[in-house]
Design a protein around this motif. Structure first.
Motif, PDB file in Angstrom:
ATOM      1  N   ALA A  27     -28.847 -25.075 -10.904  1.00 54.02           N
ATOM      2  CA  ALA A  27     -28.995 -26.521 -10.796  1.00 54.02           C
ATOM      3  C   ALA A  27     -27.651 -27.234 -10.926  1.00 54.02           C
ATOM      4  CB  ALA A  27     -29.956 -27.030 -11.875  1.00 54.02           C
ATOM      5  N   GLU A  28     -26.718 -26.638 -11.652  1.00 46.50           N
ATOM      6  CA  GLU A  28     -25.407 -27.260 -11.832  1.00 46.50           C
ATOM      7  C   GLU A  28     -24.620 -27.266 -10.528  1.00 46.50           C
ATOM      8  OE1 GLU A  28     -24.846 -28.453 -14.748  1.00 46.50           O
ATOM      9  OE2 GLU A  28     -26.056 -27.277 -16.159  1.00 46.50           O
ATOM     10  N   ASP A  38     -18.001 -22.396  -8.559  1.00 43.16           N
ATOM     11  CA  ASP A  38     -19.144 -22.094  -9.415  1.00 43.16           C
ATOM     12  C   ASP A  38     -18.753 -21.237 -10.617  1.00 43.16           C
ATOM     13  OD1 ASP A  38     -21.567 -21.460 -10.510  1.00 43.16           O
ATOM     14  OD2 ASP A  38     -22.243 -20.211  -8.836  1.00 43.16           O
ATOM     15  N   LEU A  39     -18.721 -21.865 -11.782  1.00 43.84           N
ATOM     16  CA  LEU A  39     -18.619 -21.151 -13.050  1.00 43.84           C
ATOM     17  C   LEU A  39     -19.901 -21.330 -13.856  1.00 43.84           C
ATOM     18  CD1 LEU A  39     -15.491 -21.642 -12.267  1.00 43.84           C
ATOM     19  CD2 LEU A  39     -15.067 -21.224 -14.679  1.00 43.84           C
ATOM     20  N   ALA A  40     -20.972 -21.726 -13.157  1.00 37.95           N
ATOM     21  CA  ALA A  40     -22.236 -22.008 -13.828  1.00 37.95           C
ATOM     22  C   ALA A  40     -23.248 -20.897 -13.688  1.00 37.95           C
ATOM     23  CB  ALA A  40     -22.840 -23.310 -13.269  1.00 37.95           C
ATOM     24  N   ALA A 325     -18.081 -26.486 -11.398  1.00 38.04           N
ATOM     25  CA  ALA A 325     -19.389 -26.556 -12.051  1.00 38.04           C
ATOM     26  C   ALA A 325     -19.439 -25.561 -13.204  1.00 38.04           C
ATOM     27  CB  ALA A 325     -20.500 -26.236 -11.054  1.00 38.04           C
ATOM     28  N   VAL A 326     -19.860 -26.042 -14.385  1.00 38.92           N
ATOM     29  CA  VAL A 326     -20.072 -25.180 -15.545  1.00 38.92           C
ATOM     30  C   VAL A 326     -21.484 -25.431 -16.058  1.00 38.92           C
ATOM     31  CG1 VAL A 326     -17.622 -25.130 -16.144  1.00 38.92           C
ATOM     32  CG2 VAL A 326     -19.108 -26.852 -17.187  1.00 38.92           C
ATOM     33  N   ARG A 327     -21.975 -24.535 -16.865  1.00 40.23           N
ATOM     34  CA  ARG A 327     -23.362 -24.588 -17.326  1.00 40.23           C
ATOM     35  C   ARG A 327     -23.480 -25.359 -18.620  1.00 40.23           C
ATOM     36  NH1 ARG A 327     -28.198 -24.557 -19.206  1.00 40.23           N
ATOM     37  NH2 ARG A 327     -29.683 -22.881 -18.681  1.00 40.23           N
ATOM     38  N   ARG A 328     -24.320 -26.383 -18.637  1.00 39.42           N
ATOM     39  CA  ARG A 328     -24.588 -27.106 -19.878  1.00 39.42           C
ATOM     40  C   ARG A 328     -25.307 -26.189 -20.850  1.00 39.42           C
ATOM     41  NH1 ARG A 328     -29.254 -31.431 -18.197  1.00 39.42           N
ATOM     42  NH2 ARG A 328     -29.335 -31.724 -20.447  1.00 39.42           N
ATOM     43  N   GLY A 329     -25.079 -26.402 -22.147  1.00 43.05           N
ATOM     44  CA  GLY A 329     -25.670 -25.522 -23.145  1.00 43.05           C
ATOM     45  C   GLY A 329     -26.847 -26.109 -23.890  1.00 43.05           C
ATOM     46  N   ASP A 330     -27.090 -27.396 -23.724  1.00 42.05           N
ATOM     47  CA  ASP A 330     -28.094 -28.049 -24.561  1.00 42.05           C
ATOM     48  C   ASP A 330     -29.526 -27.737 -24.151  1.00 42.05           C
ATOM     49  OD1 ASP A 330     -27.687 -29.525 -22.213  1.00 42.05           O
ATOM     50  OD2 ASP A 330     -28.348 -31.387 -23.142  1.00 42.05           O
ATOM     51  N   ARG A 341     -21.421 -23.063 -21.100  1.00 34.55           N
ATOM     52  CA  ARG A 341     -21.276 -21.645 -20.748  1.00 34.55           C
ATOM     53  C   ARG A 341     -20.424 -21.541 -19.494  1.00 34.55           C
ATOM     54  NH1 ARG A 341     -26.380 -18.901 -18.426  1.00 34.55           N
ATOM     55  NH2 ARG A 341     -25.397 -19.664 -16.515  1.00 34.55           N
ATOM     56  N   LEU A 342     -19.449 -20.640 -19.524  1.00 35.44           N
ATOM     57  CA  LEU A 342     -18.510 -20.465 -18.423  1.00 35.44           C
ATOM     58  C   LEU A 342     -18.636 -19.049 -17.879  1.00 35.44           C
ATOM     59  CD1 LEU A 342     -15.358 -21.937 -20.244  1.00 35.44           C
ATOM     60  CD2 LEU A 342     -17.114 -23.200 -18.966  1.00 35.44           C
ATOM     61  N   ALA A 343     -18.947 -18.925 -16.593  1.00 35.75           N
ATOM     62  CA  ALA A 343     -19.002 -17.597 -15.977  1.00 35.75           C
ATOM     63  C   ALA A 343     -17.589 -17.066 -15.789  1.00 35.75           C
ATOM     64  CB  ALA A 343     -19.718 -17.673 -14.633  1.00 35.75           C
TER      65      ALA A 343
END
Length: 366
Positions: A27-28, A38-40, A325-330, A341-343
């Protein structure tokens, strides 16, 4: 570490206590159609390789026939030194969570968080009340087996865990096993760990053990949907009865057989070593942001890292504006809006990201 007992049955949205359990990294990347680095999403970037694309393409000549999973099932079993009746092929590991929730009918399921949220979402959607064991930042998000309630008859844990990147000792995870308890270990990222140390896949001496594996992460097959379950024959039979007919497509079966071949396993091992080196480069680069309050959960052992950063939500939005893009953690139980979170990506991509992060955290960007 603390324990929460579920109090309500799941809903279709699977959003509980402010955590959107159905929010995933894709989704990110696709939210606004922007061309983002994309690092999400936790899928290896340089995949699938040409030889695997050729295998999948070659399977298209057989689409007129119904899928026959016997050869792929036997290949997966051989890869782990098991008999074929201990293997179930699934449409990705996500299908396995749904099958477990629907077929096993646990009375007291518990999910160890923070971790991949789909297991809890599937349990809630199947009408179960779900307990949570929340691992704590001050403990390094490491497992304390004593925190899992004795009465839990199904326990779910990831190893290495998404999103914390913590690799729990196999002995600690196995110590969760009890007579009458199903122990589900999500090893979707274990093949990204050099030597697959701490893996339980292939073990037959742990009572109630169910191991889930995914072939979509290392091989870039998220769109194909292929994974598998390793468990005792009676458990496999229960899950198989809950599956629809022909649940795994012919191209996915061809990919599964190819991805457990000796050639593929050797390539995956080399990729795991590269990921470890690239992750070390990312973690070293993130160290310079310590004055900004950034903290990396260490040691990270998966193809991603979890970081805590003041104002992380705003930084994430600024990074989008800078093309990353990075991944939200909440959305993960046990975490809040301070986490990202970072891929892990190749060094060139990581260096570009670190440059963007420098801009995103600078006072001028606020």
């Amino acid at each position: 570490m603390r324990t929460e007992h579920g109090t309500a049955h799941g809903t279709a949205g699977a959003a509980t206590d402010g955590h959107d359990l159905r929010h995933h990294g894709d989704a990110e990347v696709r939210d606004d159609g922007s061309a983002l680095v994309d690092l999400a999403v936790n899928v290896r970037a340089d995949t699938p390789p040409a030889w695997l694309r050729k295998v999948v393409a070659g399977s298209l000549d057989s689409l007129a026939a119904y899928p026959d999973g016997r050869a792929a099932r036997a290949a997966v079993a051989a890869r782990h030194g098991l008999s074929a009746d201990r293997v179930l092929l699934t449409a990705g590991a996500a299908e396995a969570f749904v099958l477990l929730a629907r077929a096993l009918r646990p009375r007291r399921p518990v999910v160890v968080h923070p971790q991949f949220t789909e297991p809890e979402a599937a349990l809630r959607d199947a009408g179960h009340t779900v307990g949570r064991v929340l691992l704590r930042e001050e403990d390094g998000f490491r497992l304390d087996a004593a925190a899992v309630p004795e009465e839990a008859d199904l326990v779910v844990i990831g190893n290495p865990t998404n999103p914390t990147s913590v690799l729990h000792p196999a002995a600690a995870v196995a110590s969760l096993a009890r007579p009458g308890r199903t122990l589900v270990v999500d090893e979707a990222f274990m093949d990204a760990v050099p030597g697959e140390r701490e893996a339980l896949a292939g073990r037959t001496d742990v009572p109630g053990l169910v191991v889930l594996r995914s072939l979509t992460k290392t091989w870039g097959l998220a769109g194909l949907r292929i994974g598998y379950v390793l468990a005792a024959p009676e458990t496999i039979a229960e899950l198989e009865r809950a599956q629809p007919l022909w649940p795994v497509s012919t191209p996915a079966l061809a990919a599964a057989e190819a991805c457990v071949s000796p050639r593929a396993l050797a390539e995956a091992a080399r990729a795991a070593d590269r990921i470890a080196a690239d992750r070390a480069h990312l973690v070293a680069g993130l160290a310079r942001f310590a004055p900004h309050g950034l903290r990396v959960v260490r040691p990270a052992e998966g193809p991603f890292v979890l970081v805590r950063l003041p104002g992380a939500a705003a930084v994430r939005h600024r990074l989008r504006g800078l093309g990353f893009a990075v991944r939200r953690g909440d959305t993960f139980p046990g975490l809040d809006e301070r986490w990202l979170r970072l891929a892990v990506r190749d060094r060139r991509t990581v260096d570009g990201f670190l440059t963007a992060l420098e801009r995103a955290v600078s006072p001028a960007a606020r």
